[in-house]
Design a protein around this motif. Structure first.
Motif, PDB file in Angstrom:
ATOM      1  N   GLU A 298     -29.321  69.333  38.724  1.00 55.48           N
ATOM      2  CA  GLU A 298     -30.335  68.434  39.293  1.00 55.48           C
ATOM      3  C   GLU A 298     -31.710  69.094  39.243  1.00 55.48           C
ATOM      4  O   GLU A 298     -32.720  68.437  38.979  1.00 55.48           O
ATOM      5  CB  GLU A 298     -29.955  68.068  40.730  1.00 55.48           C
ATOM      6  CG  GLU A 298     -28.732  67.156  40.828  1.00 55.48           C
ATOM      7  CD  GLU A 298     -28.258  66.971  42.268  1.00 55.48           C
ATOM      8  OE1 GLU A 298     -28.868  67.584  43.177  1.00 55.48           O
ATOM      9  OE2 GLU A 298     -27.285  66.223  42.472  1.00 55.48           O
TER      10      GLU A 298
ATOM     11  N   ALA B 190     -32.898  68.931  35.712  1.00 57.73           N
ATOM     12  CA  ALA B 190     -33.371  67.577  35.403  1.00 57.73           C
ATOM     13  C   ALA B 190     -34.778  67.370  35.941  1.00 57.73           C
ATOM     14  O   ALA B 190     -35.627  66.750  35.277  1.00 57.73           O
ATOM     15  CB  ALA B 190     -32.405  66.543  35.997  1.00 57.73           C
ATOM     16  N   GLY B 191     -35.057  67.909  37.117  1.00 60.28           N
ATOM     17  CA  GLY B 191     -36.394  67.789  37.688  1.00 60.28           C
ATOM     18  C   GLY B 191     -37.429  68.559  36.871  1.00 60.28           C
ATOM     19  O   GLY B 191     -38.563  68.089  36.677  1.00 60.28           O
TER      20      GLY B 191
ATOM     21  N   ARG C 194     -38.201  66.600  33.771  1.00 62.10           N
ATOM     22  CA  ARG C 194     -39.034  65.434  34.096  1.00 62.10           C
ATOM     23  C   ARG C 194     -40.490  65.848  34.294  1.00 62.10           C
ATOM     24  O   ARG C 194     -41.411  65.134  33.861  1.00 62.10           O
ATOM     25  CB  ARG C 194     -38.491  64.785  35.356  1.00 62.10           C
ATOM     26  CG  ARG C 194     -39.190  63.499  35.788  1.00 62.10           C
ATOM     27  CD  ARG C 194     -38.432  62.838  36.913  1.00 62.10           C
ATOM     28  NE  ARG C 194     -38.243  63.729  38.066  1.00 62.10           N
ATOM     29  CZ  ARG C 194     -37.067  64.204  38.469  1.00 62.10           C
ATOM     30  NH1 ARG C 194     -35.965  63.896  37.793  1.00 62.10           N
ATOM     31  NH2 ARG C 194     -36.978  64.989  39.529  1.00 62.10           N
TER      32      ARG C 194
ATOM     33  N   GLU D 232     -23.623  71.448  39.813  1.00 60.95           N
ATOM     34  CA  GLU D 232     -24.201  70.107  39.835  1.00 60.95           C
ATOM     35  C   GLU D 232     -25.593  70.124  40.469  1.00 60.95           C
ATOM     36  O   GLU D 232     -26.528  69.500  39.960  1.00 60.95           O
ATOM     37  CB  GLU D 232     -23.282  69.164  40.613  1.00 60.95           C
ATOM     38  CG  GLU D 232     -23.753  67.718  40.620  1.00 60.95           C
ATOM     39  CD  GLU D 232     -22.799  66.791  41.353  1.00 60.95           C
ATOM     40  OE1 GLU D 232     -23.117  65.588  41.449  1.00 60.95           O
ATOM     41  OE2 GLU D 232     -21.737  67.261  41.816  1.00 60.95           O
ATOM     42  N   ARG D 233     -25.739  70.877  41.558  1.00 61.35           N
ATOM     43  CA  ARG D 233     -27.049  70.990  42.199  1.00 61.35           C
ATOM     44  C   ARG D 233     -28.050  71.676  41.278  1.00 61.35           C
ATOM     45  O   ARG D 233     -29.222  71.303  41.213  1.00 61.35           O
ATOM     46  CB  ARG D 233     -26.917  71.768  43.515  1.00 61.35           C
ATOM     47  CG  ARG D 233     -26.275  70.969  44.630  1.00 61.35           C
ATOM     48  CD  ARG D 233     -26.092  71.825  45.872  1.00 61.35           C
ATOM     49  NE  ARG D 233     -27.351  72.375  46.367  1.00 61.35           N
ATOM     50  CZ  ARG D 233     -27.436  73.297  47.317  1.00 61.35           C
ATOM     51  NH1 ARG D 233     -26.325  73.777  47.867  1.00 61.35           N
ATOM     52  NH2 ARG D 233     -28.612  73.744  47.724  1.00 61.35           N
TER      53      ARG D 233
END
Length: 315
Positions: free
Chosen positions: A305, A308-309, A312, A301-302
């Motif tokens: 993240e 996802a960054g 972005r 999960e980390r």
């Protein structure tokens, strides 16, 4: 963006999976920022490997060989995650960035989900253990399936995912086994195995690296590694010509042709490999390891993240 990985002449599935893993994690990444090098899976944080010029985006790479590059210039180095806390400490960055080896995300790819189990116990050696060895024969003797780490990456990974137990000298064999929730036993055949990188990953999933010793399988393998065989220490006669700092049988996946040998010589080699066979059999019966489901899930999960960054900021 261009993916970077250690490409060897012999092939190594743990490095070769970079060829397609990032297309799954970051679709379209190849079409943006051509000046950026994506530094992903592998022990590649090495001054001798990475180019000094150009921006590097580090996502999950590890240290373990040679000298560290100077990563102090943040306009050149965008370090989003490294393989584990030991690499983070070496780099002098936040230990929280030592998240996990990105290879665990292979288990999320649709083509590797819900594969039928074969019930096999497999042995995946380090690629250097394939040189001069007779591991395919040893494995056949003790009822273990030999999987060549130099084989096509997806074939090796499917063999791992479908097995019931993985005996792993290859670190990525253990990482992938753990990701697919297949119990694994770590072994080592020589001092050549890099315990730092194993421990770096193991700490992320809260397991201990406690490899069982398995003797080398042949005199030729001992000569290549500078190891002991039947009490005799051999000098490293056939050290791979590759600079180590640049990382620095009957196979389910791949076999290498060898010169034809007499039946007597083949039998003699099998007799001399008896200690290797016994140790490998004992490893197949040993209590295996497997990280806790919740621990692995939190790490993944980390890592997502982080992905996802990156999406972005870059896509």
């Amino acid at each position: 963006m261009t993916p970077f990985y250690w490409e060897s002449d012999h092939g190594n599935f743990g490095d070769d999976l970079n060829l397609w893993l990032w297309d799954f994690l970051l679709p379209g990444f190849r079409d943006v920022h051509p000046d950026v090098l994506l530094v992903g899976v592998g022990t590649v944080l090495n001054r001798a490997l990475l180019p000094a010029e150009g921006k590097k985006l580090v996502i999950g790479s590890g240290f373990g060989y040679g000298a560290l590059p100077d990563t102090s210039d943040r306009s050149v180095w965008d370090i989003r995650a490294v393989r584990g806390p030991r690499t983070a400490e070496k780099l002098g960055i936040d230990p929280a960035l030592g998240i996990i080896d990105p290879a665990v995300m292979v288990a999320e790819m649709p083509e590797f989900r819900d594969l039928p189990k074969t019930g096999r116990t497999i042995f995946v050696p380090h690629w250097e253990s394939t040189i001069g060895s007779i591991w395919p024969t040893v494995c056949q003797t003790v009822g273990v399936t030999y999987v060549d780490p130099r084989g096509e990456a997806k074939a090796v990974i499917k063999a791992i995912a479908q097995s019931q137990l993985v005996i792993a000298e290859s670190m990525h064999a253990a990482i992938l086994a753990d990701a697919f929730r297949v119990p694994w036993v770590a072994v080592t055949t020589s001092e050549e195995i890099n315990g730092f990188k194993w421990a770096d990953w193991a700490e992320t999933v809260e397991v201990a690296y406690r490899p069982r010793h398995v003797p080398v399988s042949s005199r030729n393998e001992a000569m290549h590694k500078g190891a002991r065989f039947w009490g005799v220490r051999f000098e490293n006669k056939w050290r791979a010509e590759e600079d180590p700092n640049k990382r620095g049988g009957d196979s389910l996946v791949m076999t290498r042709a060898e010169p034809r040998q007499s039946a007597v010589r083949t039998m003699a080699k099998q007799v001399l490999a008896a200690p290797s066979a016994l140790a490998l059999w004992q490893a197949s019966k040993a209590a295996p390891q497997l990280s806790d489901d919740a621990v692995l899930a939190r790490r993944k999960e980390r890592f997502l993240e982080v992905i996802a960054g990156v999406r972005r900021d870059y896509l």
